[in-house]
Design a protein around this motif. Structure first.
Motif, PDB file in Angstrom:
ATOM      1  N   LYS A  83       0.856  -1.194   0.000  1.00  0.00           N
ATOM      2  CA  LYS A  83       0.000   0.000   0.000  1.00  0.00           C
ATOM      3  C   LYS A  83       0.882   1.229   0.000  1.00  0.00           C
ATOM      4  O   LYS A  83       1.887   1.277   0.710  1.00  0.00           O
ATOM      5  CB  LYS A  83      -0.909   0.036   1.236  1.00  0.00           C
ATOM      6  N   LYS A  84       0.489   2.212  -0.779  1.00  0.00           N
ATOM      7  CA  LYS A  84       1.237   3.472  -0.843  1.00  0.00           C
ATOM      8  C   LYS A  84       1.209   4.186   0.500  1.00  0.00           C
ATOM      9  O   LYS A  84       0.239   4.091   1.243  1.00  0.00           O
ATOM     10  CB  LYS A  84       0.586   4.428  -1.851  1.00  0.00           C
ATOM     11  N   GLY A  85       2.276   4.925   0.729  1.00  0.00           N
ATOM     12  CA  GLY A  85       2.314   5.811   1.875  1.00  0.00           C
ATOM     13  C   GLY A  85       2.013   7.225   1.420  1.00  0.00           C
ATOM     14  O   GLY A  85       2.212   7.567   0.251  1.00  0.00           O
ATOM     15  N   TYR A  86       1.506   8.044   2.344  1.00  0.00           N
ATOM     16  CA  TYR A  86       1.166   9.426   2.022  1.00  0.00           C
ATOM     17  C   TYR A  86       1.761  10.361   3.062  1.00  0.00           C
ATOM     18  O   TYR A  86       1.826  10.029   4.247  1.00  0.00           O
ATOM     19  CB  TYR A  86      -0.352   9.615   1.982  1.00  0.00           C
ATOM     20  N   LYS A  87       2.195  11.523   2.569  1.00  0.00           N
ATOM     21  CA  LYS A  87       2.723  12.577   3.433  1.00  0.00           C
ATOM     22  C   LYS A  87       1.930  13.858   3.182  1.00  0.00           C
ATOM     23  O   LYS A  87       1.472  14.100   2.076  1.00  0.00           O
ATOM     24  CB  LYS A  87       4.198  12.842   3.125  1.00  0.00           C
ATOM     25  N   MET A  88       1.790  14.634   4.223  1.00  0.00           N
ATOM     26  CA  MET A  88       1.211  15.978   4.120  1.00  0.00           C
ATOM     27  C   MET A  88       2.335  16.914   4.502  1.00  0.00           C
ATOM     28  O   MET A  88       2.707  17.000   5.676  1.00  0.00           O
ATOM     29  CB  MET A  88       0.013  16.156   5.045  1.00  0.00           C
ATOM     30  N   GLY A  89       2.919  17.546   3.485  1.00  0.00           N
ATOM     31  CA  GLY A  89       4.123  18.326   3.741  1.00  0.00           C
ATOM     32  C   GLY A  89       5.219  17.365   4.156  1.00  0.00           C
ATOM     33  O   GLY A  89       5.520  16.414   3.456  1.00  0.00           O
TER      34      GLY A  89
END
Length: 106
Positions: free
Chosen positions: A77-83
């Motif tokens: 599963k992809k990882g996500y970052k906010m900034g």
């Protein structure tokens, strides 16, 4: 997003009305991406990178002698970052050096 991406992986092989539906869902997926980008939420690449517990969650390890220990082999599963903040770590398989076999004592 994960489920839409999985469902649309094979959309190019579809025909007829189903292909038209898939194109519509592809447009919806693109709108989701645009919405996330407007909040500075982006996915990040993991395969081939060194495992970082701040970015990745190891759900499998695989013994590999031809790959440096700690290198990510597969992304489930992809990882996500906010900034610079991780909002969802990537779920990954990580390379591990083969364990030495212990001699059998008689």
């Amino acid at each position: 997003l994960d489920h839409l991406e999985q469902a649309l992986k094979h959309a190019s092989q579809l025909v007829g009305d189903v292909k038209v539906w898939a194109q519509g869902f592809q447009m919806i997926l693109q709108q989701f991406y645009q919405l996330l980008e407007s909040y500075d939420v982006r996915s990040f690449a993991s395969v081939g990178m060194v495992f970082d517990p701040n970015l990745h969650e190891a759900i499998e390890v695989e013994e590999k002698s031809d790959v440096q220990e700690g290198i990510i082999l597969h992304e489930f599963k992809k990882g996500y970052k906010m900034g610079s903040k991780t909002v969802r770590p990537a779920k990954v398989r990580v390379a591990q050096s083969p364990k030495e076999k212990e001699p059998v004592s008689e």
